[in-house]
Structures are given as structure tokens and as C-alpha cells.
Scaffold this motif. Structure first.
Motif, short mmCIF file in Angstrom:
data_model
loop_
_atom_site.label_atom_id
_atom_site.label_comp_id
_atom_site.label_asym_id
_atom_site.label_seq_id
_atom_site.Cartn_x
_atom_site.Cartn_y
_atom_site.Cartn_z
N HIS A 52 14.57 -38.22 -32.60
CA HIS A 52 15.87 -37.55 -32.86
C HIS A 52 15.88 -36.82 -34.07
O HIS A 52 14.98 -36.97 -35.00
CB HIS A 52 16.88 -38.44 -32.69
CG HIS A 52 16.97 -39.37 -31.31
ND1 HIS A 52 17.80 -38.71 -30.40
CD2 HIS A 52 16.38 -40.26 -30.78
CE1 HIS A 52 17.81 -39.62 -29.31
NE2 HIS A 52 16.70 -40.42 -29.33
N ASP B 194 21.94 -38.01 -33.64
CA ASP B 194 22.22 -39.07 -34.36
C ASP B 194 21.45 -39.79 -35.38
O ASP B 194 21.16 -40.87 -35.65
CB ASP B 194 22.94 -40.37 -33.65
CG ASP B 194 22.18 -40.84 -32.21
OD1 ASP B 194 21.10 -40.19 -32.18
OD2 ASP B 194 22.62 -41.76 -31.63
N HIS C 217 20.06 -36.20 -28.29
CA HIS C 217 20.89 -36.43 -27.16
C HIS C 217 21.81 -35.26 -26.90
O HIS C 217 22.52 -34.64 -27.72
CB HIS C 217 21.96 -37.67 -27.66
CG HIS C 217 21.38 -38.87 -28.15
ND1 HIS C 217 21.08 -39.69 -27.03
CD2 HIS C 217 21.06 -39.59 -29.04
CE1 HIS C 217 20.26 -40.94 -27.73
NE2 HIS C 217 20.40 -40.63 -29.07
N HIS D 201 14.83 -42.72 -35.35
CA HIS D 201 16.50 -42.15 -35.64
C HIS D 201 16.43 -41.98 -37.22
O HIS D 201 17.51 -42.02 -37.71
CB HIS D 201 17.45 -42.89 -35.33
CG HIS D 201 17.77 -42.82 -33.72
ND1 HIS D 201 17.02 -43.36 -32.63
CD2 HIS D 201 18.94 -42.21 -33.06
CE1 HIS D 201 17.53 -42.79 -31.60
NE2 HIS D 201 18.91 -42.38 -31.63
ZN ZN Z 1 20.43 -42.00 -30.41
#
Ligand code: ZN
Ligand code: AMP
Ligand code: FE
Ligand code: FE
Length: 276
Positions: free
Chosen positions: A10, A15, A40, A246
Motif C-alpha cells: 500500500h 492507508d 484499496h 502499510h
Molecule cells: Zn489497508
């Protein structure tokens, strides 16, 4: 040395706390030759990552992690080698992002009704570059103001499905998600099946055009990985894998914590060519 790939990463367009450039720098430093950017419901991080990748000689696969729902369960569908200039696909993503924005305002209102706040939409939106705003961003603000001790408590008390500030997202079924990814030449893969637990639906997903299972996922144990790799083989699905990095937003994983041999990338590419 054999090439390796991390196929689940990500950026701050969803996020994660990392910029696309930081992702590429990390991959370069860890000796990972290929990464997939899988934010996402948004693909805005792909192009900046490709540019950084050209400088540092890291291959970037255009990807996404679509949020879908079935039987009140969140099912994440990864997509690889998508044509991110496909206008129909981009319009659909914009609709999904707009509904995320609406829903965030509703969740903030619900918190206010519970006496938790004041929280402004703008301060939550500041935590992300794009419009794929979600519960992890709101949870971060709840922690920042001391309404809860940590992210987990934010979900347990307020944001998890069925908790008082939860608002569902616009409904997209996994079957629609698979179709949407295929419609722009993408290869659909079921993300982290060991945490989503929809094994009984995998045959139907495969029938509908699913092409892979993310068997190689961190923090789940070698037996579980072997089980999903075997299940993938049974349904002629590719066993993929990645870290689900992340940045600082998720402490139990990091870029490169899970990788797969480059052959997996070649298999995905072949299936994408067959779909197009
Ligand atoms: Zn996420
Ligand atoms: P959203 O897309 O806004 O519905 O948020 C879903 C994201 O929230 C997931 O991708 C997870 O990263 C995170 N999440 C969901 N449930 C929890 C939980 N119980 N604790 C911490 N994070 C969670
Ligand atoms: Fe996921
Ligand atoms: Fe993810």
C-alpha cells in the motif's frame, strides 16, 4: 541471484504512511526487484511508483486491492497488470471513492452523536493523499485525541462491523469485483484467504474468473500457507504472495516480509495476456 517480488503493498494514496517513492526505495534497499502497488480502491499510486522504479531499477506491477462484500464479510480482491488508463474502470473507481467520502462523513456524525469528537472530515482526509478514505484513518484520529488507547480499541468500540459508529460501504460483490478487474485486463486474486475465510466460495470465485489465491501471507504459519498453496493448485489458481506493507500504519508487517519467486509474476503476466 534469483529475482523476487512483493505483490501486496500500500501507499499513502490509501492507508499506508509511505509515499510511492519510499516504497520503491525500500524495495531497492531490500534487494526486491519487483513490487505490485495494491492500494484499496485506488490506482493513483501506480504512476509515481513506476517513475521511481525506472530510476532505481525496480519493476512496478500496476495493481489494486478492491473491497467487496458478501454475507456481511469483507472480501478483498487483488488485481494485477490492470490497464490503469481504462476509462470505464477509472469512472467506477471514482464512484467507489465518492461513496467512501460520504460514508466517512456519516461515521464522523455517528461518533458525534455518541459524544465522541468533535472530529472534522478535513483532519481525517489529511491522513491520505487520495479519496480512498477509510476506517484506519478515522481510527488514527481517535487514538490521536485519546478517545481510545490504540487502533484495535477504535475498531472494537466504534468502527468494526456492527459497532455503533460503523457505516457499511457501497456494496460490490466479489463476483462484480472479479469482473471489474478482468474488464481492464487485470488478473483477479483473492487476498489473504486465511484471514477472510471464505474457502467454501473459492470454487465459485474460480468459476467466475478468479485466477489466484494469496497463499504466501505474513503472520499465518507455514502449514496455513501450504494449505492455501495446495487449494490454489486444485482449482488451477496461481499461489501469489506479498507483505501487505502499510508503512508505519501496520506494525506487524513490512515490505519484503513475504515475497515470491519472479516466476509468479510471469504466470500472472501470462494470464493477463490471455484475458486481454
Ligand atoms: Zn489497508
Ligand atoms: P474500510 O475499507 O474503511 O472498511 O477499512 C477496512 C480496513 O480496516 C481493513 O483493510 C483493515 O486494514 C482495517 N481493519 C478492519 N478491521 C479491523 C480491526 N478489527 N482492527 C484493526 N484494523 C481493522
Ligand atoms: Fe486486505
Ligand atoms: Fe492490503
Amino acid at each position: 541471484m534469483a529475482k523476487i517480488a512483493d505483490l501486496h503493498i500500500h501507499t499513502h494514496f490509501s492507508d499506508s504512511t509511505s509515499t510511492p517513492r519510499e516504497v520503491i526505495e525500500k524495495a531497492h534497499a531490500h534487494g526486491i526487484q519487483c513490487v505490485a502497488i495494491t492500494d484499496h480502491d485506488i490506482v493513483d499510486g501506480v504512476e509515481p511508483a513506476i517513475h521511481a522504479g525506472q530510476e532505481l531499477d525496480v519493476e512496478v506491477i500496476p495493481g489494486i486491492e478492491l473491497s467487496t462484500q458478501i454475507n456481511n464479510k469483507d472480501v478483498h480482491i487483488l488485481g494485477y497488470f490492470l490497464d490503469i488508463s481504462n476509462q470505464h474502470f477509472l469512472r467506477k473507481l471514482q464512484t467507489i471513492q465518492a461513496s467512501r467520502v460520504e460514508r466517512m462523513r456519516d461515521m464522523i456524525d455517528k461518533l458525534a452523536e455518541l459524544g465522541v469528537g468533535p472530529i472534522t472530515f478535513e483532519e481525517v482526509a489529511e491522513l491520505t493523499e487520495g479519496d480512498a478514505i477509510g476506517r484506519p484513518h478515522l481510527a488514527t484520529i481517535l487514538v490521536k485525541y485519546g478517545h481510545v488507547r490504540n487502533i484495535r480499541q477504535a475498531f472494537d468500540r466504534y468502527l468494526a462491523d456492527g459497532q455503533p459508529a460503523f457505516v457499511p460501504k457501497a456494496k460490490l460483490s466479489p463476483f462484480e469485483g472479479i469482473e471489474l478487474i478482468r474488464s481492464c485486463g487485470g488478473v483477479p486474486v483473492l487476498a489473504h484467504p486465511m484471514f477472510t475465510l471464505v474457502d467454501e466460495l473459492i470454487p465459485q470465485f474460480a468459476e467466475a474468473g478468479l485466477e489466484g489465491l494469496e497463499a504466501h501471507y505474513p503472520n499465518c504459519g507455514t502449514k496455513t500457507i501450504a494449505y492455501y498453496a495446495k487449494l490454489a493448485a486444485k482449482y488451477n489458481l496461481i499461489a501469489t504472495g506479498g507483505s501487505d506493507d502499510h508503512g508505519e500504519a501496520k506494525k506487524n508487517t513490512y515490505l519484503g516480509k513475504m515475497t515470491v519467486p519472479y516466476e509468479v509474476v510471469e504466470q500472472l503476466k501470462e494470464r493477463s495476456d490471455a484475458i486481454r
